[in-house]
Design a protein around this motif. Sequence first.
Motif, PDB file in Angstrom:
ATOM      1  N   TYR A 230      38.137  74.464  41.699  1.00 43.91           N
ATOM      2  CA  TYR A 230      37.817  73.246  40.780  1.00 43.91           C
ATOM      3  C   TYR A 230      38.843  72.488  40.515  1.00 43.91           C
ATOM      4  O   TYR A 230      39.741  72.982  39.790  1.00 43.91           O
ATOM      5  CB  TYR A 230      36.951  73.662  39.764  1.00 43.91           C
ATOM      6  N   CYS A 249      34.478  76.743  34.617  1.00 46.87           N
ATOM      7  CA  CYS A 249      35.105  77.548  35.692  1.00 46.87           C
ATOM      8  C   CYS A 249      35.104  79.009  35.533  1.00 46.87           C
ATOM      9  O   CYS A 249      34.489  79.730  36.261  1.00 46.87           O
ATOM     10  CB  CYS A 249      36.695  77.125  36.001  1.00 46.87           C
ATOM     11  N   LEU A 254      35.065  80.497  39.069  1.00 47.87           N
ATOM     12  CA  LEU A 254      35.560  79.568  39.617  1.00 47.87           C
ATOM     13  C   LEU A 254      37.150  79.790  39.596  1.00 47.87           C
ATOM     14  O   LEU A 254      37.384  80.420  38.545  1.00 47.87           O
ATOM     15  CB  LEU A 254      35.066  78.006  39.524  1.00 47.87           C
ATOM     16  N   ILE A 256      40.346  77.696  38.639  1.00 44.33           N
ATOM     17  CA  ILE A 256      41.024  76.389  38.053  1.00 44.33           C
ATOM     18  C   ILE A 256      42.179  76.103  38.503  1.00 44.33           C
ATOM     19  O   ILE A 256      43.151  76.681  38.631  1.00 44.33           O
ATOM     20  CB  ILE A 256      40.947  76.721  36.452  1.00 44.33           C
TER      21      ILE A 256
END
Length: 541
Positions: A230, A249, A254, A256
């Motif tokens: 992301y 995130c 996810l 970052i």
Amino acid sequence: METDQAATRTVPRMLLDRAERYADRLAVIDGETTLTYRGLLDAALETARAAIALGIRRGDRVGIWAPNTHRWVVASLGLHCAGATVVPLNTRYRGREAREILARVRARAVFVDDGFLGYGYASAVRRRDEDDDVIEAALTDLIVVDMLDGASEDDPRLMGWGDFLAGGAAVPAGAATEAALAVEPGDLSEIIFTSGTTGAAKGVMIPHGPCLDLYADYGRIWGLRPGDRYLVSLPFFHTGGNKAGLITCLMHGLTIVPLAVFDPVEVMRIVESCRISVMNGPPTVYYSLLESPERHSYDLGSLRVAATGAAVVPVALVERARSELPFEHFITAYGMTECFGTATMCRQGDSAEVIARSNGRALPGVELRVVDPEGCDLPTGEPGEVLIRGSNVTPGYWEDPESTAEAIDAGGWLRSGDVGTLDADGNLKITDRIKDLFFVGGFNVSPAEVEQVLARHPAISELAVIGVPDERLGEVPKAYVVPRAGVEASADEIIAWARERLANFKVPRTVEFVGTLPRNASGKILKRDLRGGAPRRHQGV
């Protein structure tokens, strides 16, 4: 969520859980710096120990005045683990703006990235306000930590990052974990200041639990997957970068990838080199990519999902982004700081018409109403003010019960100040704004705040500031000025004067000199007439 969300309803507990679940997965990529989820937890707990060594305790307020970097991530998570409430500061603020906010929350410390964009944040914070005893008294003991390792032998209140961390060695490692586990869902995670129609910034209080609940649903509905990367271009001092970005995130596993300064070519380079799959940002972000002459020189094929939001999102932008960029899922959403940044969003499977011409439906647990000026509900399709209710509505503004009561009624309904309609399926379409606030590249600007500053210029008798359309930024400030008799100043001189005193996005791009300002019978300036180009008696520029 796969885990028991109720057990992880604070940022520290969520981080502890994700570090166990995603231990060796990359949590952050920032240039040459990478952190796994386990490494991020270790860095956050080290920061928490250092914060505790400074005397920072649960409920203390600590500012962060810095751009998006891995150190912002580490500092904020570490402060949360120490129990502190983070007060993010807009990096475009000038010294007086930042000091006033730090004084209002009685901050114990502030973390800065000194020299970002050529500005001396550390010296700006430490500058004395000899004309304001209240600010000066509140900041007497403020500690400044330079995340770039700057320090001062003359002032023990200014320390570099290394010295800050070294101080944590005196604190037992278990103390940081103990402090992290003591944080409760109702504790404030942030106080985020947002401009108000009165001109004074108001501190929106955001508690841990309800905000995490909101973004658990947000990430699930958006279709985020563990392992997505992301690119967080929205600033961490904004709910879009902080909550819809950083926190989302971490909640969903996810990676970052923080972006300190937006540049379309640099964004495309990072997308290609880091295989970015997720993006979020105001319309101007996507306009910049679509209009870049170098777009076809980069491989953007990894892009999978994207979101945009603003009071009014141009339909043409949504249509172009869906057709010209490789996103599988491009959605629009709507929210404001007072509801933690998000109230509605489109869903996967929504038609192109819904995505292009609405802001989607309410998130789980969020209620919407559209009402007339008397507060009565309007039929489907009729425009009125949008009201929002749910656990995502702030408990109020920091130490400002009067403004809180004006914004949130006794039934818990937040007045958005935006005009919209609801269709038969519950899709919200924002059509206009009631408030005078306008948005410059995603940042909201209070005309009253700009007017208060410009009114101090010796050549200005009266003035009014409005937002005018701008192809790149959406809107930009314009000032209509009635000159003071016998004092001369050019438009360029007034703009330069404002630039010394205001964040750049608040500075008028144009100044138009007029003989009078349009007013109603009670003497109130009619800004709608200025926006509509009502006739005025002009002075030469």
